[in-house]
Design a protein around this motif. Structure first.
Motif, PDB file in Angstrom:
ATOM      1  N   TYR A   3      -7.342  12.581   1.120  1.00 38.85           N
ATOM      2  CA  TYR A   3      -6.097  13.338   1.285  1.00 38.85           C
ATOM      3  C   TYR A   3      -5.065  12.959   0.219  1.00 38.85           C
ATOM      4  CZ  TYR A   3      -7.803  14.975   5.814  1.00 38.85           C
ATOM      5  OH  TYR A   3      -8.534  15.573   6.807  1.00 38.85           O
ATOM      6  N   TYR A   4      -5.170  11.742  -0.277  1.00 35.04           N
ATOM      7  CA  TYR A   4      -4.225  11.301  -1.318  1.00 35.04           C
ATOM      8  C   TYR A   4      -4.309  12.196  -2.553  1.00 35.04           C
ATOM      9  CZ  TYR A   4      -1.997   8.421  -4.903  1.00 35.04           C
ATOM     10  OH  TYR A   4      -1.192   7.980  -5.924  1.00 35.04           O
ATOM     11  N   ASN A   5      -5.501  12.702  -2.835  1.00 36.51           N
ATOM     12  CA  ASN A   5      -5.689  13.502  -4.047  1.00 36.51           C
ATOM     13  C   ASN A   5      -4.807  14.744  -4.081  1.00 36.51           C
ATOM     14  OD1 ASN A   5      -7.616  11.772  -5.139  1.00 36.51           O
ATOM     15  ND2 ASN A   5      -9.287  12.751  -4.003  1.00 36.51           N
ATOM     16  N   TYR A   6      -4.501  15.329  -2.920  1.00 40.06           N
ATOM     17  CA  TYR A   6      -3.645  16.525  -2.883  1.00 40.06           C
ATOM     18  C   TYR A   6      -2.198  16.166  -3.234  1.00 40.06           C
ATOM     19  CZ  TYR A   6      -7.761  18.273  -0.453  1.00 40.06           C
ATOM     20  OH  TYR A   6      -9.052  18.615  -0.141  1.00 40.06           O
ATOM     21  N   PHE A   7      -1.740  15.040  -2.721  1.00 40.68           N
ATOM     22  CA  PHE A   7      -0.415  14.504  -3.055  1.00 40.68           C
ATOM     23  C   PHE A   7      -0.346  14.190  -4.548  1.00 40.68           C
ATOM     24  CE2 PHE A   7       2.257  10.438  -2.934  1.00 40.68           C
ATOM     25  CZ  PHE A   7       3.473  11.110  -2.944  1.00 40.68           C
ATOM     26  N   TYR A   8      -1.440  13.643  -5.054  1.00 41.82           N
ATOM     27  CA  TYR A   8      -1.562  13.250  -6.456  1.00 41.82           C
ATOM     28  C   TYR A   8      -1.433  14.468  -7.373  1.00 41.82           C
ATOM     29  CZ  TYR A   8      -3.708  10.613 -10.378  1.00 41.82           C
ATOM     30  OH  TYR A   8      -3.965   9.984 -11.569  1.00 41.82           O
ATOM     31  N   ILE A   9      -2.142  15.536  -7.022  1.00 41.00           N
ATOM     32  CA  ILE A   9      -2.129  16.760  -7.828  1.00 41.00           C
ATOM     33  C   ILE A   9      -0.747  17.409  -7.809  1.00 41.00           C
ATOM     34  CG2 ILE A   9      -3.004  19.137  -7.873  1.00 41.00           C
ATOM     35  CD1 ILE A   9      -5.764  17.911  -7.155  1.00 41.00           C
ATOM     36  N   LEU A  10      -0.092  17.410  -6.649  1.00 41.62           N
ATOM     37  CA  LEU A  10       1.254  17.970  -6.538  1.00 41.62           C
ATOM     38  C   LEU A  10       2.236  17.238  -7.456  1.00 41.62           C
ATOM     39  CD1 LEU A  10       3.214  19.920  -5.077  1.00 41.62           C
ATOM     40  CD2 LEU A  10       3.544  18.126  -3.351  1.00 41.62           C
ATOM     41  N   SER A  43       0.818  -1.217   0.000  1.00 42.89           N
ATOM     42  CA  SER A  43       0.000   0.000   0.000  1.00 42.89           C
ATOM     43  C   SER A  43       0.850   1.265   0.000  1.00 42.89           C
ATOM     44  CB  SER A  43      -0.934  -0.002   1.217  1.00 42.89           C
ATOM     45  OG  SER A  43      -1.805  -1.106   1.171  1.00 42.89           O
ATOM     46  N   VAL A  44       1.941   1.260   0.759  1.00 42.37           N
ATOM     47  CA  VAL A  44       2.822   2.430   0.818  1.00 42.37           C
ATOM     48  C   VAL A  44       3.431   2.708  -0.556  1.00 42.37           C
ATOM     49  CG1 VAL A  44       5.004   3.316   1.741  1.00 42.37           C
ATOM     50  CG2 VAL A  44       3.342   2.250   3.278  1.00 42.37           C
ATOM     51  N   PHE A  45       4.003   1.664  -1.166  1.00 42.91           N
ATOM     52  CA  PHE A  45       4.612   1.860  -2.479  1.00 42.91           C
ATOM     53  C   PHE A  45       3.546   2.002  -3.575  1.00 42.91           C
ATOM     54  CE2 PHE A  45       8.187  -0.221  -0.205  1.00 42.91           C
ATOM     55  CZ  PHE A  45       9.084   0.838  -0.316  1.00 42.91           C
ATOM     56  N   GLY A  46       2.358   1.429  -3.330  1.00 40.17           N
ATOM     57  CA  GLY A  46       1.260   1.574  -4.283  1.00 40.17           C
ATOM     58  C   GLY A  46       0.811   3.009  -4.441  1.00 40.17           C
ATOM     59  N   MET A  47       0.897   3.786  -3.355  1.00 34.10           N
ATOM     60  CA  MET A  47       0.508   5.198  -3.439  1.00 34.10           C
ATOM     61  C   MET A  47       1.448   5.977  -4.354  1.00 34.10           C
ATOM     62  SD  MET A  47      -0.843   6.375   0.308  1.00 34.10           S
ATOM     63  CE  MET A  47       0.695   6.019   1.156  1.00 34.10           C
ATOM     64  N   VAL A  48       2.730   5.602  -4.357  1.00 33.37           N
ATOM     65  CA  VAL A  48       3.698   6.247  -5.255  1.00 33.37           C
ATOM     66  C   VAL A  48       3.556   5.693  -6.670  1.00 33.37           C
ATOM     67  CG1 VAL A  48       6.136   6.769  -5.658  1.00 33.37           C
ATOM     68  CG2 VAL A  48       5.277   6.572  -3.316  1.00 33.37           C
ATOM     69  N   GLY A  49       3.380   4.359  -6.777  1.00 33.47           N
ATOM     70  CA  GLY A  49       3.236   3.723  -8.089  1.00 33.47           C
ATOM     71  C   GLY A  49       2.013   4.193  -8.850  1.00 33.47           C
ATOM     72  N   ALA A  50       0.994   4.676  -8.108  1.00 29.65           N
ATOM     73  CA  ALA A  50      -0.238   5.145  -8.754  1.00 29.65           C
ATOM     74  C   ALA A  50      -0.150   6.596  -9.228  1.00 29.65           C
ATOM     75  CB  ALA A  50      -1.418   4.997  -7.783  1.00 29.65           C
ATOM     76  N   LEU A  51       0.961   7.258  -8.924  1.00 32.28           N
ATOM     77  CA  LEU A  51       1.098   8.649  -9.374  1.00 32.28           C
ATOM     78  C   LEU A  51       1.236   8.698 -10.895  1.00 32.28           C
ATOM     79  CD1 LEU A  51       3.577  10.029  -6.675  1.00 32.28           C
ATOM     80  CD2 LEU A  51       1.095  10.360  -6.788  1.00 32.28           C
ATOM     81  N   PRO A  52       0.622   9.671 -11.548  1.00 31.59           N
ATOM     82  CA  PRO A  52       0.581   9.718 -13.023  1.00 31.59           C
ATOM     83  C   PRO A  52       1.802  10.387 -13.642  1.00 31.59           C
ATOM     84  CG  PRO A  52      -0.687  11.531 -12.170  1.00 31.59           C
ATOM     85  CD  PRO A  52      -0.121  10.805 -10.963  1.00 31.59           C
ATOM     86  N   VAL A  53       2.971  10.229 -13.014  1.00 32.71           N
ATOM     87  CA  VAL A  53       4.129  11.040 -13.405  1.00 32.71           C
ATOM     88  C   VAL A  53       4.641  10.743 -14.814  1.00 32.71           C
ATOM     89  CG1 VAL A  53       4.881  11.586 -11.054  1.00 32.71           C
ATOM     90  CG2 VAL A  53       5.648   9.459 -12.104  1.00 32.71           C
ATOM     91  N   VAL A  54       4.602   9.467 -15.237  1.00 31.62           N
ATOM     92  CA  VAL A  54       5.065   9.145 -16.593  1.00 31.62           C
ATOM     93  C   VAL A  54       4.081   9.679 -17.627  1.00 31.62           C
ATOM     94  CG1 VAL A  54       5.593   7.283 -18.227  1.00 31.62           C
ATOM     95  CG2 VAL A  54       6.412   7.149 -15.865  1.00 31.62           C
TER      96      VAL A  54
END
Length: 452
Positions: A394-401, A151-162
Motif C-alpha cells: 500500500y505504501y507504493n500508492y502513497f509513494y507514486i502520489l 518507521s512513521v517518519f521513515g515512510m515520509v523520509g523515503a519519499l523521492p521528492v527531492v
C-alpha cells in the motif's frame, strides 16, 4: 505551506540535533578507539568478498548492501545538496560537511553493526534489519514507541521528492527552456506523469529487469560524473589550491554565509548548514543505511559495520568534495543566482558550453530514476514493521502520489520537508545506538580477538 515546512525543518534541526548527531558520533568514535581510521584496509577486504560465506543468513552480499545504501545518497545529495550548501554558506560549508562525514563513519559503523546484531522477523517470518528492529530486539518492547516513531517518519523520509523535484528542474533548465519550450504547471505535470508511469512499472509491476538495467547504468553514470568533474577541475587547475585553502579558512570566518544566524552568530549557522547538508548527503545517523545493510548475507555484524563506514568516505569526502570544487573553481557560485542542480549545471556549462549541462542531465536522469526504486524499498520496510508485511504494498500508492506533488512544488519546500523528517528519524536511531553502543564494543573485542 512552504513557510510552515521551513519552520518545521528549522525547529527539527535545532541545537539538540547537532549535539545528538555530532556529539553522539564523537562519543562513538572515541568508544571504538577510532576504529574507522584503524581498519580501513580490513573494510575494503570485507567489501571485495574476502570473508564471504554463501551459507550465511541474509539476502544480499556486502557489496550489494553498500551499493543499495549508496544508490539513495550518491546522486542528488552530491549534485543538488552540495550546490545548496555552497550557494547559501559559501566554501566553508564544505568543511563542516567533511566533519559530518568523518564523525558519520563511526555512526555508520555502529548503526549497521547493530542492524545485523539485532535482526528481527517481519510478519511473514523473514529476517529484517534496520533501526526499528534493533530498537525492539536490542532494547526490548518498552522501547517500541521509538521504533514506531522511526518507521512513521521513515515512510515520509523515503519519499523521492527531492530527486523528482530536481530532475524536473534539470529537464526544465537544461532541456526545455533553452529550446524555447514554455515551462509551468502543465509541463511539470506532463513530466510527473512520465515519471509516475516509469515508477509504477518498476515498483507495482515488479519488472526486475528494468531495475537491474538501472542498477547496471548507475556505476557507468558515476564514472561519467567523475570524469566530467575532473575535466572541470583540470580546466581550472590554477584555482583549485586557492579554493581548497578557502574551504578551511571560510569554515571559521563564515564570510560568505547568506542565511539566518543560529544562536546569534553566522558561524554557528554555517556549522549547522554543513552538518544538515552532510546528513542529507551521507545519511549517517538517520537510519536508512542500516535497513540496506541489515539485509546483508553475513553472520558477523562487525563485517557489515566496517563496510558501511565506507559510505561517508565515498559519498561525502570524495564525491561531494569534487562537486564543491567544480562549483567553486568556475566561479558560478558568485556569478549566478542558481541553486540546486542548476548551479552544478552552470559549472559544467562554464567549461563545456555546448554539451556539459546535457551530460550532467544524463547523469541526473539515471541517478534519479534508479533511486526511485531503492527509496521505495525503505518505505515499504517501514510500513511492513507498522502494519504487517502483507500490507506493505500500500505504501507504493502513497509513494507514486508524492511524485506528482514533488514535480509541481518549490525546491526549498521539498528539501526542507526531507530535512525535517530526517531529523526526526535521527532521534530514535541515535538514542538507541548510543544506548546499545557498549554491546557493540564487546562484539568488536570478541571479533578482533578470535578473527583477526
Amino acid at each position: 505551506m512552504e513557510k510552515l515546512i521551513e519552520a518545521f525543518a528549522n525547529y527539527a534541526w535545532g541545537l539538540h540535533l547537532v549535539i545528538l548527531l555530532i556529539g553522539g558520533g564523537l562519543y562513538l568514535l572515541v568508544l571504538s578507539r577510532f576504529l574507522p581510521f584503524r581498519h580501513l584496509g580490513l573494510a575494503f577486504d570485507v567489501l571485495r568478498g574476502k570473508y564471504d560465506d554463501p551459507n550465511n543468513p541474509g539476502e544480499i552480499s556486502h557489496f550489494k548492501a553498500l551499493s543499495t545504501a549508496l544508490a539513495s545518497t550518491i546522486g542528488m545529495g552530491n549534485i543538488a545538496g552540495v550546490a545548496v550548501a555552497i550557494s547559501v554558506g559559501g566554501p566553508g560549508a564544505m568543511f563542516w560537511m567533511w566533519v559530518s562525514a568523518i564523525v558519520g563513519m563511526a555512526t555508520k559503523f555502529f548503526t549497521c553493526t547493530l542492524a545485523v546484531m539485532y535482526r528481527g522477523k517481519d510478519s511473514n517470518g523473514e529476517l529484517q534489519g534496520g533501526p526499528m528492529y534493533f530498537i525492539v530486539e536490542g532494547l526490548g518492547q518498552s522501547w517500541k514507541p521509538l521504533a514506531v516513531m522511526f518507521s512513521v517518519f521513515g515512510m515520509v523520509g523515503a519519499l523521492p521528492v527531492v530527486n523528482v523535484n530536481q530532475l524536473t528542474q534539470a529537464i526544465n533548465d537544461i532541456v526545455l527552456i533553452p529550446n524555447g519550450v514554455e515551462v509551468g504547471l502543465r509541463s511539470n505535470l506532463i513530466l510527473a506523469a512520465v515519471l509516475v508511469t516509469v515508477t509504477a512499472v518498476i515498483i507495482l509491476g515488479g519488472l526486475k529487469r528494468i531495475s537491474n538495467a538501472a542498477s547496471k547504468l548507475v556505476p557507468s553514470m558515476v564514472l561519467l560524473y567523475f570524469m566530467l568533474v575532473i575535466l572541470v577541475l583540470v580546466s581550472n587547475y590554477h584555482s583549485v589550491p586557492k579554493y581548497i585553502i578557502m574551504i578551511f579558512t571560510d569554515a571559521f570566518s563564515a564570510e560568505f554565509y547568506k542565511g539566518d544566524s543560529f544562536f546569534g552568530g553566522v558561524l554557528g549557522a554555517l556549522i549547522l548548514l554543513g552538518i544538515r547538508r552532510g546528513a542529507f548527503s551521507n545519511e549517517a545517523g538517520i537510519g536508512t543505511a542500516p535497513m540496506a545493510h541489515g539485509a546483508a548475507k553475513t553472520n558477523e555484524p562487525v563485517h557489515e559495520g566496517l563496510v558501511a563506514m565506507l559510505g561517508p568516505v565515498i559519498d561525502t569526502l570524495v564525491v561531494c568534495t569534487l562537486t564543491a570544487l567544480a562549483i567553486l573553481v568556475t566561479g558560478v557560485w558568485e556569478t549566478t543566482s542558481n541553486n540546486g542542480v542548476s548551479l552544478t549545471a552552470a559549472a559544467f556549462s562554464y567549461v563545456m558550453p555546448n554539451y556539459g549541462s546535457y551530460l550532467l542531465m544524463v547523469c541526473v536522469f539515471v541517478f534519479s530514476v534508479s533511486s526511485l526504486f531503492s527509496y521505495s524499498y525503505y518505505g515499504t520496510k517501514c510500513l511492513s514493521f507498522l502494519i504487517g508485511a502483507d500490507k506493505k504494498h500500500y505504501y507504493n500508492y502513497f509513494y507514486i502520489l508524492s511524485i506528482i506533488v514533488a514535480a509541481v512544488s518549490p525546491f526549498s519546500a521539498m528539501l526542507n520537508l526531507i530535512d525535517g523528517v530526517f531529523a526526526l528519524m535521527a532521534i530514535p536511531t541515535m538514542l538507541a545506538t548510543i544506548k546499545l553502543a557498549p554491546r557493540v564494543t564487546v562484539q568488536i573485542k570478541t571479533y578482533f580477538k578470535n578473527t583477526v
